[in-house]
Enzyme design. Structure first.
Site, short mmCIF file in Angstrom:
data_model
loop_
_atom_site.label_atom_id
_atom_site.label_comp_id
_atom_site.label_asym_id
_atom_site.label_seq_id
_atom_site.Cartn_x
_atom_site.Cartn_y
_atom_site.Cartn_z
N HIS A 75 -8.39 1.94 -3.92
CA HIS A 75 -9.18 1.71 -3.08
C HIS A 75 -9.79 3.04 -2.45
CE1 HIS A 75 -9.86 0.46 1.53
NE2 HIS A 75 -10.75 0.38 1.24
N ASP A 107 -7.12 -5.84 4.15
CA ASP A 107 -6.21 -4.59 4.23
C ASP A 107 -6.27 -4.07 5.69
OD1 ASP A 107 -5.28 -2.03 3.66
OD2 ASP A 107 -7.01 -1.68 2.27
N HIS A 161 -1.40 -1.05 -4.19
CA HIS A 161 -2.70 -0.77 -3.84
C HIS A 161 -2.53 0.97 -3.41
CE1 HIS A 161 -6.31 -1.49 -1.10
NE2 HIS A 161 -5.65 -0.67 -0.39
N MET A 214 -11.79 -5.24 5.33
CA MET A 214 -11.10 -4.32 6.12
C MET A 214 -10.66 -5.09 7.55
SD MET A 214 -10.40 -1.58 4.30
CE MET A 214 -9.42 -0.86 5.44
N MET A 244 -8.63 8.93 0.12
CA MET A 244 -9.45 9.44 1.09
C MET A 244 -10.04 10.65 0.97
SD MET A 244 -7.03 7.85 4.34
CE MET A 244 -5.98 6.39 4.18
N ASP A 251 -4.57 4.06 -1.82
CA ASP A 251 -5.50 4.55 -0.90
C ASP A 251 -6.23 6.02 -1.14
OD1 ASP A 251 -5.86 2.22 0.83
OD2 ASP A 251 -3.77 2.45 1.41
N SER A 255 0.84 -1.33 -0.04
CA SER A 255 0.02 0.08 0.07
C SER A 255 0.97 1.18 0.20
CB SER A 255 -0.92 0.07 1.46
OG SER A 255 -1.31 1.43 1.27
N MET A 285 -11.94 4.96 -0.41
CA MET A 285 -12.42 5.24 0.95
C MET A 285 -13.18 6.69 0.74
SD MET A 285 -9.55 3.80 3.00
CE MET A 285 -8.33 3.88 1.74
C1 DX5 Z 1 -6.28 1.79 5.68
C2 DX5 Z 1 -5.94 1.67 4.34
C3 DX5 Z 1 -4.85 0.48 4.32
C4 DX5 Z 1 -3.50 1.21 4.68
C5 DX5 Z 1 -3.02 -0.22 5.62
O1 DX5 Z 1 -7.23 2.71 5.90
O2 DX5 Z 1 -7.02 1.06 3.47
O3 DX5 Z 1 -4.60 0.15 2.96
O4 DX5 Z 1 -2.35 1.61 4.05
O5 DX5 Z 1 -1.80 0.07 6.00
P1 DX5 Z 1 -1.30 -0.85 7.20
O6 DX5 Z 1 -0.75 -1.99 6.50
O7 DX5 Z 1 -0.21 -0.14 7.89
O8 DX5 Z 1 -2.32 -1.33 8.31
ZN ZN Z 2 -6.51 0.42 1.53
#
Ligand code: DX5
Ligand code: ZN
Length: 234
Positions: free
Chosen positions: A78, A184, A45, A149, A49, A47, A20, A80
Site C-alpha cells: 500500500h 483499511d 499488507h 481507507m 509512507m 504500508d 498489516s 501512501m
Molecule cells: C494506515 C495504514 C493501515 C494501518 C492499519 O495508514 O494504511 O494499513 O496499518 O492499522 P489499524 O488496523 O491499526 O488501523
Molecule cells: Zn494500509
C-alpha cells in the site's frame, strides 16, 4: 483490462484477513512472517509512507525485500506516497505482488495501473475518507483491487470511520461481485461484520490483529467472523 491471475486466485479465498505488518514486531520480522504463514494467512499488507502524502514514515524498499526473502505469501503493498510512479518499479523488484496507490495523487490513473500490470503485479487504487467514490468509478474495470481507507492514512490504531461503509456499498454495487474490495483502518472484531456486509472481501487489520499472541486462533476467529457476515450481506 482482463483479469489478473493472482487476483483471480485470491478471489477464490475471500473473505481474506490481511494482517498489516505496521503493527508487527519489526525486531523479529522473520519470525512474525513465519508465524503468520503458519497461522494460515495468505496476504500480508505492507504500508509504505513518505512523510509527504502522509505525516509519517514507515516501511521502505529494503523491508519489502526482507519480507519477500522470508515468505512466498502474497505481498499487498500500500503506497501512501506522493509520487508512486517513481517507485513502483523498485517495489515490484523488491517483491510486491499487489501494488496500490492513491487516487488523490494520481487523479488520472490509467497509465499507472497499466504500468503496474506490465510489471507483472496486480494493480490497486485507494481513496481516503474525504475523497468521493466518483473519483475512482471510471477506473474500476482497470483495477485488480480497490482499497477503501476507513481512517486518514498514516497511523495504525485509529478509530474506524463509518463513511467507509457507504463507499464500500457503492463500490460493490458499481463493480459487481468480482472485485477485490479491501478496507483499511480501524478494522477489528467490532467492525468486520459491517465491512463485509457492506461489500468488503479483504480486511486489512493492524493493531486489532497483532493485539493477540496466538495468531492462528485469532486469524481463524476473524476469518470465521468475516465469513459468517458474508452470508448476511444485504
Ligand atoms: C494506515 C495504514 C493501515 C494501518 C492499519 O495508514 O494504511 O494499513 O496499518 O492499522 P489499524 O488496523 O491499526 O488501523
Ligand atoms: Zn494500509
Amino acid at each position: 483490462m482482463g483479469s489478473f491471475p493472482l487476483a483471480t486466485d485470491l478471489r477464490a479465498s475471500v473473505p481474506l484477513v490481511a494482517p498489516s505488518l505496521l503493527a508487527c514486531d519489526f525486531g523479529h520480522l522473520e519470525r512474525e512472517v513465519r508465524q503468520l504463514a503458519e497461522a494460515g494467512v495468505e496476504v500480508l499488507h505492507l504500508d509504505v509512507m513518505d512523510g509527504h502524502f502522509v505525516p509519517n514514515l514507515s516501511i521502505g524498499i529494503p523491508i519489502v525485500e526482507a519480507v519477500r526473502r522470508a515468505t512466498d505469501l502474497v505481498l499487498d503493498v500500500h503506497l501512501m506516497i506522493s509520487e508512486p510512479d517513481r517507485y513502483i518499479g523498485a517495489f515490484r523488484k523488491a517483491g510486491a505482488d499487489l501494488l496500490t496507490f492513491h487516487i488523490e495523487v494520481v487523479p488520472e490513473p490509467t497509465y499507472l495501473l497499466r504500468e503496474v500490470r506490465g510489471l507483472g503485479a496486480g494493480c490497486g487504487l485507494s481513496l481516503n475518507p474525504p475523497t468521493s467514490v466518483q473519483t475512482i468509478k471510471p477506473y474500476l474495470d482497470q483495477c485488480d483491487l480497490v482499497l477503501v481507507m476507513s481512517v486518514m492514512p498514516g497511523f495504525g490504531g485509529q478509530q474506524f470511520q463509518p463513511v467507509a461503509l457507504e463507499k464500500l456499498r457503492e463500490l460493490r454495487e458499481s463493480a459487481g461481485p468480482e472485485l477485490l474490495l479491501s478496507v483499511d483502518g480501524g478494522v477489528g472484531t467490532e467492525t468486520v461484520a459491517a465491512c463485509v456486509q457492506a461489500g468488503a472481501n479483504m480486511l486489512v487489520m493492524g493493531s486489532a490483529f497483532f493485539r493477540r499472541q496466538d495468531y492462528r486462533r485469532h486469524f481463524d476467529e476473524l476469518t470465521q467472523l468475516a465469513g459468517s457476515s458474508k452470508h448476511q450481506q444485504a
